[in-house]
Design a protein around this motif. Sequence first.
Motif, PDB file in Angstrom:
ATOM      1  N   HIS A 283       0.838  -1.194   0.000  1.00  0.00           N
ATOM      2  CA  HIS A 283       0.000   0.000   0.000  1.00  0.00           C
ATOM      3  C   HIS A 283       0.876   1.247   0.000  1.00  0.00           C
ATOM      4  O   HIS A 283       2.115   1.160  -0.031  1.00  0.00           O
ATOM      5  CB  HIS A 283      -1.015  -0.018   1.154  1.00  0.00           C
ATOM      6  N   ILE A 284       0.254   2.396   0.055  1.00  0.00           N
ATOM      7  CA  ILE A 284       0.970   3.665  -0.078  1.00  0.00           C
ATOM      8  C   ILE A 284       2.026   3.849   1.012  1.00  0.00           C
ATOM      9  O   ILE A 284       3.071   4.450   0.785  1.00  0.00           O
ATOM     10  CB  ILE A 284      -0.043   4.850  -0.078  1.00  0.00           C
ATOM     11  N   GLY A 285       1.765   3.285   2.204  1.00  0.00           N
ATOM     12  CA  GLY A 285       2.750   3.361   3.277  1.00  0.00           C
ATOM     13  C   GLY A 285       4.000   2.571   2.946  1.00  0.00           C
ATOM     14  O   GLY A 285       5.130   3.030   3.166  1.00  0.00           O
ATOM     15  N   HIS A 286       3.810   1.351   2.412  1.00  0.00           N
ATOM     16  CA  HIS A 286       4.960   0.563   1.986  1.00  0.00           C
ATOM     17  C   HIS A 286       5.721   1.273   0.863  1.00  0.00           C
ATOM     18  O   HIS A 286       6.949   1.182   0.785  1.00  0.00           O
ATOM     19  CB  HIS A 286       4.510  -0.811   1.471  1.00  0.00           C
TER      20      HIS A 286
ATOM     21  N   LEU B 249      -4.607   1.795   6.691  1.00  0.00           N
ATOM     22  CA  LEU B 249      -3.417   1.180   6.126  1.00  0.00           C
ATOM     23  C   LEU B 249      -3.078  -0.135   6.822  1.00  0.00           C
ATOM     24  O   LEU B 249      -2.038  -0.729   6.540  1.00  0.00           O
ATOM     25  CB  LEU B 249      -2.218   2.137   6.209  1.00  0.00           C
ATOM     26  N   SER B 250      -3.947  -0.580   7.716  1.00  0.00           N
ATOM     27  CA  SER B 250      -3.736  -1.854   8.396  1.00  0.00           C
ATOM     28  C   SER B 250      -4.083  -2.992   7.435  1.00  0.00           C
ATOM     29  O   SER B 250      -5.212  -3.078   6.940  1.00  0.00           O
ATOM     30  CB  SER B 250      -4.615  -1.948   9.644  1.00  0.00           C
ATOM     31  N   LYS B 251      -3.098  -3.882   7.188  1.00  0.00           N
ATOM     32  CA  LYS B 251      -3.363  -4.994   6.278  1.00  0.00           C
ATOM     33  C   LYS B 251      -4.487  -5.890   6.798  1.00  0.00           C
ATOM     34  O   LYS B 251      -5.277  -6.429   6.020  1.00  0.00           O
ATOM     35  CB  LYS B 251      -2.088  -5.816   6.071  1.00  0.00           C
ATOM     36  N   ARG B 252      -4.566  -6.023   8.115  1.00  0.00           N
ATOM     37  CA  ARG B 252      -5.613  -6.858   8.701  1.00  0.00           C
ATOM     38  C   ARG B 252      -6.989  -6.268   8.406  1.00  0.00           C
ATOM     39  O   ARG B 252      -7.918  -6.978   8.008  1.00  0.00           O
ATOM     40  CB  ARG B 252      -5.399  -6.977  10.210  1.00  0.00           C
TER      41      ARG B 252
ATOM     42  N   ARG C 186     -10.756   2.199  -4.679  1.00  0.00           N
ATOM     43  CA  ARG C 186     -10.956   2.911  -3.416  1.00  0.00           C
ATOM     44  C   ARG C 186      -9.923   2.522  -2.365  1.00  0.00           C
ATOM     45  O   ARG C 186      -9.897   3.098  -1.279  1.00  0.00           O
ATOM     46  CB  ARG C 186     -12.367   2.610  -2.879  1.00  0.00           C
ATOM     47  N   PHE C 187      -9.066   1.561  -2.701  1.00  0.00           N
ATOM     48  CA  PHE C 187      -8.080   1.034  -1.761  1.00  0.00           C
ATOM     49  C   PHE C 187      -6.772   1.824  -1.850  1.00  0.00           C
ATOM     50  O   PHE C 187      -6.396   2.291  -2.933  1.00  0.00           O
ATOM     51  CB  PHE C 187      -7.820  -0.436  -2.079  1.00  0.00           C
ATOM     52  N   PRO C 188      -6.036   1.928  -0.720  1.00  0.00           N
ATOM     53  CA  PRO C 188      -4.742   2.637  -0.745  1.00  0.00           C
ATOM     54  C   PRO C 188      -3.589   1.748  -1.175  1.00  0.00           C
ATOM     55  O   PRO C 188      -2.430   2.115  -0.990  1.00  0.00           O
ATOM     56  CB  PRO C 188      -4.574   3.073   0.718  1.00  0.00           C
ATOM     57  N   THR C 189      -3.902   0.553  -1.734  1.00  0.00           N
ATOM     58  CA  THR C 189      -2.835  -0.296  -2.256  1.00  0.00           C
ATOM     59  C   THR C 189      -2.247   0.321  -3.518  1.00  0.00           C
ATOM     60  O   THR C 189      -2.901   1.124  -4.194  1.00  0.00           O
ATOM     61  CB  THR C 189      -3.366  -1.706  -2.585  1.00  0.00           C
TER      62      THR C 189
END
Length: 718
Positions: A219-222, A442-445, A463-466
Amino acid sequence: MAALTIASKANQAMTLPALLVAQYAREADPNVKIVIEFKDVEVLDSSEKSELEFAMTGKPPVFASSQAIRELLQGFPFWQGHSEDLVYEWIARAREFVSTDFRSVEAPLLELDSHLTLRSYVVGYTITPADFVVWGAIRGNKVAYAAVKKGVMLNLSRWFTFVEERHLWIASAVQSLNAHAQERRANKSKEGASYDIALPDTDKGVVTRFPPEPSGYLHIGHAKAACLNDYFAHEMYQGTLICRFDDTNPSKEKEEFQDAIVEDLALMGIKPDKTTYTSDYFQELYDYCVTLLKDGKAYADDTERETMQHERMHGIASKRRDATVDENLARFEEMKKGNDEGVRWCVRAKMSVDNPNKAMRDPVIYRCNPQPHHRTGTRWKVYPTYDFACPLVDSMEGITHALRTMEYRDRNPQYNWMLDTLNLRKVHIWDFARMNFIRTLLSKRKLAKFVETGVVWGWDDPRFPTIRGIRRRGMTIDALREFILKQGPSRNIVNLDWTTFWATNKKYIDPVAPRHTAIELENAVIATVKGARVAPYTEDKPKHGKNPELGTKKVAYSSEILIDQADAQAFAQDEEITLMNWGNAIVRSISHSLNPIHRSLVTSLELELHLQGDVKKTKQKITWLAKSGQEPIPVELVDFDYLITKDKLEEDDNVDDFLNPKTEFRTEAVADGNVAELKENDVIQFERKGYFRVDRAFKHGEKAIMFCIPTGKENKGK
């Protein structure tokens, strides 16, 4: 005498081909005089806003890369006579290698690989400008270059190396262009983000790592972690980047996620110098754990999870803390077997019971898990935790600088304890703030729960931050990297707004997005145009008023046109309006619905052409489509809203309480006939409606699906 001026900040895939052609002209004929100059800008200071300028004595300058190459070929006779038609064809096709979207560039690369099966050169039996132009476009594109360097496309890799080795001056030309970029990147400030963080011992070499867990999609954080590690390794310093999969939990990990991460990194233009796996070091990690047990620095524990959490929180020693070395080794052996007794136990590092930093309170470093591992199968039944494996493998792999998010800061003393206790080489740590966005999880869970419960379509939902989600929404890789690098390695934690993110993207798509027209079908209005030709006809118009390289489109004209209801309602009787791509017209008649409930609806219009009118003086400038003269293309325009309604969720918030009930908006429309030529992933602008990415191309019997790309102005959208 000629002069080539290059914007060193521009896309190298656009500038390097012309540079190579000019440089070869100088190499081939000592009498050729071409002055090559670099300017530290993204576009040259000219009305053309181009990445380069080429001027020959006695001729007006040209600004586009393709035009500069054409002028070079026509200006120096020794180029001529080499299968000119094919050469020009491949020069035009070189644009296919410019995109930094791997999915867009993969097919042209494969086609070129096939073309080179029995060939040493792109055209004919000797070197031609086609070789230099295609080679330069690929070398200037980080994504395409990485694909070639992998060596999977054997013919392409062979040709690429052959051209470079036969013409040693190419390396100097590439270096001359890179030198300006490197000088710019080494500045203390990168557009507002300071990269002068004084990393220690960089003179001894820099090796960074990106350690994703293959338990989900990036995701965007990674993306920030990946880009920063790539930046410091490859751009700030001439170092090494390792991508290491932290595959220590077989219950969560899948090869599907691992493959997706590799592809996502390639999409972002990140090319690790080496890919490794923590599972490569399971034996060494096991041996180190045994060493800790033998030295009395670790112990086996079968305390229940809830009790262990309570004891750690309140500084209470485990009842197993003072077990003997032999007892601990015996229990670790049971864990290794993965039997019923073994799964009850874990191994904890013997750090502290009541350290104020709770991360130092005897953390778990090994767990028993009989489930097969996707790489090692059933060989192992015990697996190290991230907190144990990460510092040890960092040290073993030669990592010099571990760049990681602030959430690990309390665990830095733990990281160093592992290395000190086992007498391993130290690693420098730098913490940076993770990227948080409003109304975004941003939590994968939690993201996985959205997928599993059908809140979204999948991990690539727009709509996902991936990475896949925002790419599907229409984000370009160049914009993504620019936005992330602008944030820099700062430690200031802020909640970012998506509007800035998408505004960055607009800078990249606006200059290259072809313009098209779409009219919403609901209550669309048919307008009769007096003064129009009786028979429908078409004219060629530029796809983009400021970018002629995008080519032309067919615009149909007829005496009846289709207009959006919203535009029709805004007209006044006898008002002069502008029909875009046609000219001015006067509104002579407006008919409304007879239904009292829908009295404001316009049912028909009568317009009279007034082509001599001044378009600058009209208030209403509208889009329209001819009713005949072209085949209208059915399209569905899709827009999206945030998945959650609260800017920032607190730890005790229930996500379900803040789910947005409606996040998807679909509008049926028809578009101009040129839209039939669009392919999946193409980005266009429907004039006055916004930018759109083609999610599904038009096929006869199937409408095109177009996803609206935010620009930083809308309220809806990520």
